[in-house]
Design a protein around this motif. Structure first.
Motif, PDB file in Angstrom:
ATOM      1  N   LYS A 423      42.562  32.518  40.162  1.00  0.00           N
ATOM      2  CA  LYS A 423      42.872  31.203  40.763  1.00  0.00           C
ATOM      3  C   LYS A 423      42.280  31.113  42.174  1.00  0.00           C
ATOM      4  CE  LYS A 423      45.268  29.428  37.438  1.00  0.00           C
ATOM      5  NZ  LYS A 423      44.701  28.270  36.711  1.00  0.00           N
ATOM      6  N   GLY A 424      41.666  29.983  42.446  1.00  0.00           N
ATOM      7  CA  GLY A 424      41.135  29.735  43.794  1.00  0.00           C
ATOM      8  C   GLY A 424      39.842  30.456  44.113  1.00  0.00           C
ATOM      9  N   MET A 425      39.261  31.125  43.128  1.00  0.00           N
ATOM     10  CA  MET A 425      38.073  31.928  43.451  1.00  0.00           C
ATOM     11  C   MET A 425      36.765  31.137  43.342  1.00  0.00           C
ATOM     12  SD  MET A 425      38.891  34.661  44.852  1.00  0.00           S
ATOM     13  CE  MET A 425      37.351  35.577  44.840  1.00  0.00           C
ATOM     14  N   GLN A 426      36.895  29.808  43.067  1.00  0.00           N
ATOM     15  CA  GLN A 426      35.705  28.948  43.179  1.00  0.00           C
ATOM     16  C   GLN A 426      36.065  27.760  44.054  1.00  0.00           C
ATOM     17  OE1 GLN A 426      34.802  28.845  38.690  1.00  0.00           O
ATOM     18  NE2 GLN A 426      32.782  28.961  39.654  1.00  0.00           N
ATOM     19  N   ASN A 427      35.086  27.256  44.766  1.00  0.00           N
ATOM     20  CA  ASN A 427      35.311  26.132  45.677  1.00  0.00           C
ATOM     21  C   ASN A 427      34.025  25.322  45.765  1.00  0.00           C
ATOM     22  OD1 ASN A 427      33.642  27.116  48.055  1.00  0.00           O
ATOM     23  ND2 ASN A 427      34.983  28.878  47.698  1.00  0.00           N
ATOM     24  N   TYR A 429      31.754  25.310  47.701  1.00  0.00           N
ATOM     25  CA  TYR A 429      30.589  26.046  48.223  1.00  0.00           C
ATOM     26  C   TYR A 429      30.288  27.272  47.357  1.00  0.00           C
ATOM     27  CZ  TYR A 429      32.748  23.230  51.797  1.00  0.00           C
ATOM     28  OH  TYR A 429      33.360  22.190  52.442  1.00  0.00           O
ATOM     29  N   GLY A 430      30.819  27.272  46.138  1.00  0.00           N
ATOM     30  CA  GLY A 430      30.570  28.393  45.235  1.00  0.00           C
ATOM     31  C   GLY A 430      31.746  29.350  45.180  1.00  0.00           C
ATOM     32  N   SER A 431      31.426  30.647  45.214  1.00  0.00           N
ATOM     33  CA  SER A 431      32.484  31.657  45.071  1.00  0.00           C
ATOM     34  C   SER A 431      33.285  31.788  46.362  1.00  0.00           C
ATOM     35  CB  SER A 431      31.853  33.005  44.721  1.00  0.00           C
ATOM     36  OG  SER A 431      30.906  33.376  45.712  1.00  0.00           O
ATOM     37  N   THR A 432      34.525  32.254  46.227  1.00  0.00           N
ATOM     38  CA  THR A 432      35.425  32.475  47.359  1.00  0.00           C
ATOM     39  C   THR A 432      35.319  33.938  47.784  1.00  0.00           C
ATOM     40  OG1 THR A 432      36.853  30.741  46.455  1.00  0.00           O
ATOM     41  CG2 THR A 432      37.854  32.202  48.076  1.00  0.00           C
ATOM     42  N   GLU A 433      35.615  34.211  49.051  1.00  0.00           N
ATOM     43  CA  GLU A 433      35.392  35.527  49.666  1.00  0.00           C
ATOM     44  C   GLU A 433      35.990  36.715  48.896  1.00  0.00           C
ATOM     45  OE1 GLU A 433      33.696  36.011  52.525  1.00  0.00           O
ATOM     46  OE2 GLU A 433      34.326  37.942  53.300  1.00  0.00           O
ATOM     47  N   SER A 434      37.299  36.666  48.658  1.00  0.00           N
ATOM     48  CA  SER A 434      37.975  37.834  48.094  1.00  0.00           C
ATOM     49  C   SER A 434      39.342  37.425  47.560  1.00  0.00           C
ATOM     50  CB  SER A 434      38.136  38.929  49.161  1.00  0.00           C
ATOM     51  OG  SER A 434      39.029  38.503  50.181  1.00  0.00           O
ATOM     52  N   GLU A 435      39.984  38.327  46.832  1.00  0.00           N
ATOM     53  CA  GLU A 435      41.321  38.058  46.281  1.00  0.00           C
ATOM     54  C   GLU A 435      42.064  39.375  46.138  1.00  0.00           C
ATOM     55  OE1 GLU A 435      40.888  36.718  42.068  1.00  0.00           O
ATOM     56  OE2 GLU A 435      38.970  37.787  42.126  1.00  0.00           O
ATOM     57  N   ARG A 436      43.379  39.291  46.145  1.00  0.00           N
ATOM     58  CA  ARG A 436      44.196  40.463  45.866  1.00  0.00           C
ATOM     59  C   ARG A 436      44.099  40.771  44.374  1.00  0.00           C
ATOM     60  NH1 ARG A 436      47.921  43.250  49.396  1.00  0.00           N
ATOM     61  NH2 ARG A 436      49.032  43.518  47.418  1.00  0.00           N
ATOM     62  N   ARG A 437      44.047  42.041  44.030  1.00  0.00           N
ATOM     63  CA  ARG A 437      43.940  42.336  42.606  1.00  0.00           C
ATOM     64  C   ARG A 437      45.262  42.142  41.874  1.00  0.00           C
ATOM     65  NH1 ARG A 437      44.601  47.974  41.090  1.00  0.00           N
ATOM     66  NH2 ARG A 437      44.882  49.315  42.901  1.00  0.00           N
ATOM     67  N   ASP A 438      46.373  42.017  42.645  1.00  0.00           N
ATOM     68  CA  ASP A 438      47.656  41.717  42.006  1.00  0.00           C
ATOM     69  C   ASP A 438      47.923  40.210  41.948  1.00  0.00           C
ATOM     70  OD1 ASP A 438      48.163  41.142  44.654  1.00  0.00           O
ATOM     71  OD2 ASP A 438      49.584  42.780  44.975  1.00  0.00           O
ATOM     72  N   GLY A 439      46.958  39.388  42.401  1.00  0.00           N
ATOM     73  CA  GLY A 439      47.075  37.938  42.238  1.00  0.00           C
ATOM     74  C   GLY A 439      47.936  37.224  43.263  1.00  0.00           C
TER      75      GLY A 439
END
Ligand SMILES: *[C@@H]1O[C@H](CO)[C@@H](O)[C@H](O)[C@H]1NC(C)=O
Ligand SMILES: *[C@@H]1O[C@H](CO)[C@@H](O)[C@H](O)[C@H]1NC(C)=O
Ligand SMILES: *[C@@H]1O[C@H](CO)[C@@H](O)[C@H](O)[C@H]1NC(C)=O
Ligand SMILES: *[C@@H]1O[C@H](CO)[C@@H](O)[C@H](O)[C@H]1NC(C)=O
Ligand SMILES: *[C@@H]1O[C@H](CO)[C@@H](O)[C@H](O)[C@H]1NC(C)=O
Ligand SMILES: *[C@@H]1O[C@H](CO)[C@@H](O)[C@H](O)[C@H]1NC(C)=O
Ligand SMILES: *[C@@H]1O[C@H](CO)[C@@H](O)[C@H](O)[C@H]1NC(C)=O
Ligand SMILES: *[C@@H]1O[C@H](CO)[C@@H](O)[C@H](O)[C@H]1NC(C)=O
Length: 521
Positions: A423-427, A429-439
């Motif tokens: 969730k939230g990993m596209q915007n 301007y394309g891909s989003t910087e990073s995410e927690r692996r536990d969501g």
């Protein structure tokens, strides 16, 4: 009847012309299946390039007024629209920007999809114009701050004339400049081999800048007996390098002696720095202790391997940058080792369990209330095969796949999709910087490092262009000989684990409390 059929043919033709360019939806990643990407990544790649290209916009990824990159920009955690940009940047971001232009200048259609998707023919001209603007900015910077000898510190890019950021006044880093220099080297190759007169002139002007950095490289960064300063302190940034009142010293004890991305600067000094042959040899002697054969099992608890790799510092994907710019893969032992590193990177992520992605140095997740980044996580990679075993491994990032993509585009992009599906990993301007692996969080930020490294891997890196110019400059054979010598003495010719297959993700990013951006659903 014949008339009607003719009419239908014309209508069909018109429709096919109109539909020949169709913008993909912003949230395209979940629409592609892993199997489709493995069978043929082309459609996925086009969607990626189209949306990553939206980062290449004024006040987002760069400043059209001076052609300079911005490090990146925060985006609103709800809408995904850009809020506070980082007005600063560095030579490393410049290198990523210029590498894309190298491919655009060469007429590459992927680069054109990134730069100018609705009018692909315009892409080479767009790239050439920005390179011209950028060079003027560099030259003006050199006039105002001659102490840098043509090199760039971290700089503020939001005014027409750039200046050092407050923490880089009278200081300059070697690593980022090594990355910048070889990207310019590749750009000169493509510009000067074009029949276009203006491009040839631009090539000459950039070559003059390159030559100027070469003439100052040793004076600013070389500390004698093979030692190269990681950061050089300038006596006075407003005095030229050859002024009797100017002086340069290594900052602290930091040396750039790594066998990873910092090596790009070593090569510049080696080939063009005007050092004596004993100093040139010493450059490699100083680096030798860091080039280490690691052949252990991958994860001791759940055995895979052994696989021989070049020991990582952290094995962050960021470390592999050098292979984008110089023809390292012409040396078979290096190519095989780097391929093994991707066996380790991909399989380690699976063996860890409950892990949907891979690791690289990256910005931490943003605070959901303030929207700010609390810190930069440098120590992220694969501790089992690295010099630095204490790592922070909660945050994954799409760009971790860039070295995998260089070996297997399908598998690299299967991992990329797996992270973008979070969730939230596209915007916008394309891909989003990073995410927690536990969501439980994402970094509402976009940057050159986390986005355009992968784009450059999809373009294949610029090593093939550097190689052509290295031949012309008569340095290619020596590059291969020395790389073979340095790697050969540590690894011989027999590596373990070359039969192990790259691993595919088996776990999805958990859906917890992050939502997709309202402008990219
Ligand atoms: C993000 O945008 C929303 C909707 O426009 C706004 O209500 C909110 O205050 C913004 N958040 C921040 C941190 O600016
Ligand atoms: C940079 O500035 C110095 C000092 O003014 C000058 O001598 C040199 O030619 C400039 N370099 C380039 C590439 O213009
Ligand atoms: C090497 O760096 C140290 C620390 O900055 C300095 O004291 C020394 O003079 C330098 N030597 C040379 C030859 O540059
Ligand atoms: C280095 O240069 C600066 C500026 O000219 C001067 O103030 C400083 O004393 C010099 N340092 C040394 C060690 O020469
Ligand atoms: C990253 O953020 C987490 C909280 O989400 C925090 O525990 C950790 O210390 C942060 N690390 C860095 C380097 O900012
Ligand atoms: C890390 O590298 C340093 C410098 O080369 C070396 O002294 C040290 O032993 C290494 N540590 C490990 C755990 O490999
Ligand atoms: C999601 O949950 C985590 C952990 O409970 C919390 O720290 C974070 O603020 C939450 N984020 C949002 C956007 O609700
Ligand atoms: C690299 O390390 C492995 C395992 O420790 C060993 O089997 C191999 O011979 C080493 N290679 C060289 C060239 O020393």
């Amino acid at each position: 009847m014949a008339f009607l059929r003719g009419f239908l043919v014309v209508v069909t033709l018109l429709l096919s012309l109109v539909s020949c360019f169709q913008a993909p939806p912003c949230r395209f990643s979940p629409r592609h299946s892993q199997q489709e990407i493995l069978n043929n990544p082309t459609n996925f790649v086009n969607d990626i390039l189209y949306w990553e290209g939206h980062f290449h916009a004024n006040n987002i990824g760069y400043n059209t007024a001076n052609g300079m990159s911005y490090d990146g920009t925060l985006i609103n955690g709800t809408t995904g629209i850009a809020t506070d940009k980082h007005p600063f940047s560095a030579a490393s971001k410049e290198s990523l920007q210029i590498m894309v232009y190298v491919h655009a200048l060469a007429g590459d259609s992927r680069a054109a999809t990134f730069l100018s998707p609705t009018n692909q023919k315009a892409a080479p001209g767009i790239a050439a114009n920005i390179l011209k603007t950028k060079l003027n900015t560099y030259l003006k910077f050199n006039q105002t701050f001659p102490g840098y000898g043509g090199f760039l510190p971290w700089f503020l890019a939001d005014q027409a004339d750039i200046q050092p950021t407050s923490d880089w006044v009278n200081r300059v880093p070697a690593l980022d400049n090594g990355e910048l220099i070889w990207s310019v080297y590749a750009a000169v190759q493509v510009l000067e081999s074009s029949p276009n007169r203006e491009w040839k002139t631009l090539a000459k002007a950039w070559q003059t800048w390159l030559d100027y950095t070469a003439s100052n490289a040793a004076r600013i960064f070389y500390n004698g007996t093979g030692r190269v300063c990681a950061v050089a302190d300038l006596g006075d940034q407003s005095l030229p390098p050859n002024s009797p009142s100017q002086n340069y010293t290594c900052e602290g004890t930091g040396l750039i002696n790594d066998p990873y991305e910092g090596e790009l600067f070593t090569w510049w000094l080696y080939f063009f720095g005007g050092l004596s042959s004993s100093d040139k040899n010493a450059l490699w002697e100083v680096k030798r202790p860091q080039l280490v054969n690691y052949s252990g099992a991958l994860v001791t608890s759940r055995h895979i391997g052994p696989i021989t790799v070049q020991e990582g510092f952290w094995l962050s994907s960021h470390e592999q940058w050098k292979v984008l710019e110089l023809p390292y893969f012409d040396v078979s032992i290096v190519k095989r080792l780097y391929n093994n590193a991707e066996r380790v990177r991909t399989c380690n992520s699976v063996l860890m369990g409950r892990n949907p992605g891979m690791f690289a140095s990256v910005n931490n997740i943003t605070d959901p209330v303030t929207g700010q980044i609390p810190g930069y996580i440098s120590n992220a990679g694969v501790p089992e095969v690295s010099n630095q075993t204490v790592q922070e491994l909660d945050v994954i990032t799409p760009y971790s796949v860039f070295p995998t993509v260089l070996f297997d585009e399908g598998i690299g992009l299967a991992w990329y999709k797996n992270m973008l599906d979070g969730k939230g990993m596209q915007n916008r301007y394309g891909s989003t910087e990073s995410e927690r692996r536990d969501g439980i969080g994402i970094s509402a930020f976009v940057s050159w490092d986390s986005k355009i490294t992968t784009v450059n891997a999809l373009l294949g890196g610029v090593a093939k262009y550097s190689k052509m110019k290295m031949h012309k400059d008569g340095i290619y054979d020596e590059f291969v000989k020395i790389t073979q010598r340095e790697y050969g003495r540590v690894f011989g010719n027999t590596l373990k684990g070359e039969n192990i297959r790259l691993c595919l993700p088996t776990f999805s990013v958990p859906v917890v409390n992050v939502s997709d951006f309202t402008t990219c659903r």
